[in-house]
Design a protein around this motif. Structure first.
Motif, PDB file in Angstrom:
ATOM      1  N   ALA A  76      -4.733   5.739  -6.079  1.00  0.00           N
ATOM      2  CA  ALA A  76      -3.670   4.726  -6.048  1.00  0.00           C
ATOM      3  C   ALA A  76      -4.036   3.541  -5.160  1.00  0.00           C
ATOM      4  O   ALA A  76      -3.513   2.446  -5.336  1.00  0.00           O
ATOM      5  N   LEU A  77      -4.935   3.747  -4.226  1.00  0.00           N
ATOM      6  CA  LEU A  77      -5.355   2.666  -3.328  1.00  0.00           C
ATOM      7  C   LEU A  77      -6.606   1.937  -3.825  1.00  0.00           C
ATOM      8  O   LEU A  77      -6.826   0.781  -3.476  1.00  0.00           O
ATOM      9  N   LEU A  78      -7.419   2.603  -4.639  1.00  0.00           N
ATOM     10  CA  LEU A  78      -8.717   2.056  -5.059  1.00  0.00           C
ATOM     11  C   LEU A  78      -8.676   0.662  -5.693  1.00  0.00           C
ATOM     12  O   LEU A  78      -9.527  -0.177  -5.358  1.00  0.00           O
ATOM     13  N   PRO A  79      -7.766   0.370  -6.616  1.00  0.00           N
ATOM     14  CA  PRO A  79      -7.822  -0.957  -7.240  1.00  0.00           C
ATOM     15  C   PRO A  79      -7.689  -2.124  -6.264  1.00  0.00           C
ATOM     16  O   PRO A  79      -8.160  -3.227  -6.564  1.00  0.00           O
ATOM     17  N   ASP A  80      -7.112  -1.896  -5.103  1.00  0.00           N
ATOM     18  CA  ASP A  80      -6.971  -2.990  -4.134  1.00  0.00           C
ATOM     19  C   ASP A  80      -8.200  -3.166  -3.241  1.00  0.00           C
ATOM     20  O   ASP A  80      -8.148  -3.886  -2.248  1.00  0.00           O
ATOM     21  N   ILE A  81      -9.326  -2.572  -3.632  1.00  0.00           N
ATOM     22  CA  ILE A  81     -10.569  -2.785  -2.903  1.00  0.00           C
ATOM     23  C   ILE A  81     -10.965  -4.264  -2.971  1.00  0.00           C
ATOM     24  O   ILE A  81     -11.736  -4.751  -2.150  1.00  0.00           O
ATOM     25  N   CYS A  82     -10.381  -4.987  -3.909  1.00  0.00           N
ATOM     26  CA  CYS A  82     -10.676  -6.418  -4.064  1.00  0.00           C
ATOM     27  C   CYS A  82      -9.899  -7.286  -3.067  1.00  0.00           C
ATOM     28  O   CYS A  82     -10.057  -8.497  -3.061  1.00  0.00           O
ATOM     29  N   HIS A  83      -9.095  -6.671  -2.224  1.00  0.00           N
ATOM     30  CA  HIS A  83      -8.260  -7.428  -1.275  1.00  0.00           C
ATOM     31  C   HIS A  83      -8.552  -6.903   0.135  1.00  0.00           C
ATOM     32  O   HIS A  83      -8.202  -5.773   0.474  1.00  0.00           O
ATOM     33  N   SER A  84      -9.202  -7.713   0.953  1.00  0.00           N
ATOM     34  CA  SER A  84      -9.647  -7.247   2.276  1.00  0.00           C
ATOM     35  C   SER A  84      -8.500  -6.938   3.229  1.00  0.00           C
ATOM     36  O   SER A  84      -8.706  -6.303   4.250  1.00  0.00           O
ATOM     37  N   GLY A  85      -7.283  -7.339   2.913  1.00  0.00           N
ATOM     38  CA  GLY A  85      -6.137  -7.020   3.757  1.00  0.00           C
ATOM     39  C   GLY A  85      -5.419  -5.751   3.336  1.00  0.00           C
ATOM     40  O   GLY A  85      -4.496  -5.308   4.004  1.00  0.00           O
ATOM     41  N   SER A  86      -5.863  -5.130   2.236  1.00  0.00           N
ATOM     42  CA  SER A  86      -5.221  -3.908   1.748  1.00  0.00           C
ATOM     43  C   SER A  86      -5.651  -2.702   2.582  1.00  0.00           C
ATOM     44  O   SER A  86      -6.583  -2.798   3.388  1.00  0.00           O
ATOM     45  N   LYS A  87      -4.977  -1.575   2.389  1.00  0.00           N
ATOM     46  CA  LYS A  87      -5.324  -0.357   3.129  1.00  0.00           C
ATOM     47  C   LYS A  87      -6.794   0.007   2.936  1.00  0.00           C
ATOM     48  O   LYS A  87      -7.504   0.281   3.884  1.00  0.00           O
ATOM     49  N   ILE A  88      -7.253   0.008   1.703  1.00  0.00           N
ATOM     50  CA  ILE A  88      -8.653   0.369   1.439  1.00  0.00           C
ATOM     51  C   ILE A  88      -9.595  -0.785   1.764  1.00  0.00           C
ATOM     52  O   ILE A  88     -10.714  -0.569   2.211  1.00  0.00           O
ATOM     53  N   GLY A  89      -9.142  -2.006   1.566  1.00  0.00           N
ATOM     54  CA  GLY A  89      -9.963  -3.178   1.864  1.00  0.00           C
ATOM     55  C   GLY A  89     -10.308  -3.288   3.337  1.00  0.00           C
ATOM     56  O   GLY A  89     -11.396  -3.740   3.701  1.00  0.00           O
ATOM     57  N   ARG A  90      -9.385  -2.870   4.201  1.00  0.00           N
ATOM     58  CA  ARG A  90      -9.651  -2.902   5.642  1.00  0.00           C
ATOM     59  C   ARG A  90     -10.684  -1.845   6.035  1.00  0.00           C
ATOM     60  O   ARG A  90     -11.429  -2.019   7.000  1.00  0.00           O
ATOM     61  N   ARG A  91     -10.739  -0.750   5.282  1.00  0.00           N
ATOM     62  CA  ARG A  91     -11.708   0.323   5.579  1.00  0.00           C
ATOM     63  C   ARG A  91     -13.116  -0.050   5.124  1.00  0.00           C
ATOM     64  O   ARG A  91     -14.100   0.393   5.708  1.00  0.00           O
ATOM     65  N   PHE A  92     -13.192  -0.796   4.027  1.00  0.00           N
ATOM     66  CA  PHE A  92     -14.476  -1.189   3.440  1.00  0.00           C
ATOM     67  C   PHE A  92     -14.522  -2.711   3.322  1.00  0.00           C
ATOM     68  O   PHE A  92     -14.654  -3.261   2.241  1.00  0.00           O
ATOM     69  N   LYS A  93     -14.400  -3.381   4.474  1.00  0.00           N
ATOM     70  CA  LYS A  93     -14.232  -4.834   4.523  1.00  0.00           C
ATOM     71  C   LYS A  93     -15.358  -5.589   3.830  1.00  0.00           C
ATOM     72  O   LYS A  93     -15.111  -6.519   3.050  1.00  0.00           O
ATOM     73  N   GLY A  94     -16.599  -5.198   4.068  1.00  0.00           N
ATOM     74  CA  GLY A  94     -17.733  -5.894   3.456  1.00  0.00           C
ATOM     75  C   GLY A  94     -17.710  -5.798   1.939  1.00  0.00           C
ATOM     76  O   GLY A  94     -17.862  -6.798   1.234  1.00  0.00           O
ATOM     77  N   LEU A  95     -17.517  -4.596   1.429  1.00  0.00           N
ATOM     78  CA  LEU A  95     -17.436  -4.379  -0.017  1.00  0.00           C
ATOM     79  C   LEU A  95     -16.245  -5.120  -0.600  1.00  0.00           C
ATOM     80  O   LEU A  95     -16.341  -5.756  -1.654  1.00  0.00           O
ATOM     81  N   GLY A  98       0.798  -1.219   0.000  1.00  0.00           N
ATOM     82  CA  GLY A  98       0.000   0.000   0.000  1.00  0.00           C
ATOM     83  C   GLY A  98       0.829   1.266   0.000  1.00  0.00           C
ATOM     84  O   GLY A  98       0.507   2.237  -0.690  1.00  0.00           O
ATOM     85  N   LYS A  99       1.922   1.264   0.770  1.00  0.00           N
ATOM     86  CA  LYS A  99       2.742   2.488   0.838  1.00  0.00           C
ATOM     87  C   LYS A  99       3.405   2.789  -0.501  1.00  0.00           C
ATOM     88  O   LYS A  99       3.540   3.954  -0.885  1.00  0.00           O
ATOM     89  N   THR A 100       3.789   1.758  -1.240  1.00  0.00           N
ATOM     90  CA  THR A 100       4.384   1.980  -2.561  1.00  0.00           C
ATOM     91  C   THR A 100       3.319   2.489  -3.528  1.00  0.00           C
ATOM     92  O   THR A 100       3.572   3.406  -4.319  1.00  0.00           O
ATOM     93  N   HIS A 101       2.124   1.915  -3.460  1.00  0.00           N
ATOM     94  CA  HIS A 101       1.037   2.406  -4.309  1.00  0.00           C
ATOM     95  C   HIS A 101       0.701   3.857  -3.976  1.00  0.00           C
ATOM     96  O   HIS A 101       0.496   4.676  -4.871  1.00  0.00           O
ATOM     97  N   LEU A 102       0.652   4.164  -2.695  1.00  0.00           N
ATOM     98  CA  LEU A 102       0.373   5.529  -2.265  1.00  0.00           C
ATOM     99  C   LEU A 102       1.416   6.490  -2.828  1.00  0.00           C
ATOM    100  O   LEU A 102       1.077   7.545  -3.382  1.00  0.00           O
TER     101      LEU A 102
END
Length: 159
Positions: free
Chosen positions: A36-55, A3-7
């Protein structure tokens, strides 16, 4: 990539292009970081995935990791959604730049991306690195140097 590299990739992409537009620099760069973080919404362990776990879990269950959210289709859909939600072009363009930086960085990994989803074709660069290894540290260092070098344009705007 982590995540930090993507950021850093999203920030670097927007800060490099800051001199080519009239967008508010902080809003533009912030949008790039979010994109830069949005595409990893498909991974629940990612920075954004942890924020929107259900989605995140739903997208992963329906499509898997690095498929639809790492594709041109997702770029188009997100562009349409952001254009619907805001009239601020700097936000829309910043998010797109951040997302493109994410896709480029993940295409540099061994697993690659499904850029042409729903086609199952995996796209990756000829030379790849592993997430979290020394190669990623080099990429992070280079992105950081780019941000430092080009940040003078942002500082000039606010001085």
């Amino acid at each position: 990539m982590t995540g930090k590299t993507h950021l850093m990739g999203g920030v670097a992409g927007t800060i490099i292009l800051i001199h080519m537009n009239t967008y508010d620099p902080l809003l533009f760069i912030s949008a790039g970081a979010i994109g830069a973080l949005l595409p990893d919404i498909c991974h629940s362990g990612s920075k954004i995935g942890r924020r929107f776990k259900g989605l995140s879990k739903l997208i992963n269950k329906l499509f898997g990791h690095r498929t639809i959210t790492h594709s041109l289709l997702f770029l188009i859909l997100m562009n349409m959604l952001v254009a619907f939600l805001t009239t601020n072009e700097g936000i829309r363009v910043g998010i797109l730049i951040g997302m493109v930086s994410h896709l480029l960085l993940d295409a540099a990994t061994k697993n690659g991306i499904k850029l042409l989803y729903p086609l199952k074709l995996t796209i990756r660069f000829p030379l790849t690195i592993r997430t979290g290894d020394k190669g990623e540290a080099v990429v992070m260092a280079l992105l950081s140097l780019l941000v430092l070098y080009y940040s003078k344009d942002v500082l000039i705007h606010y001085l």
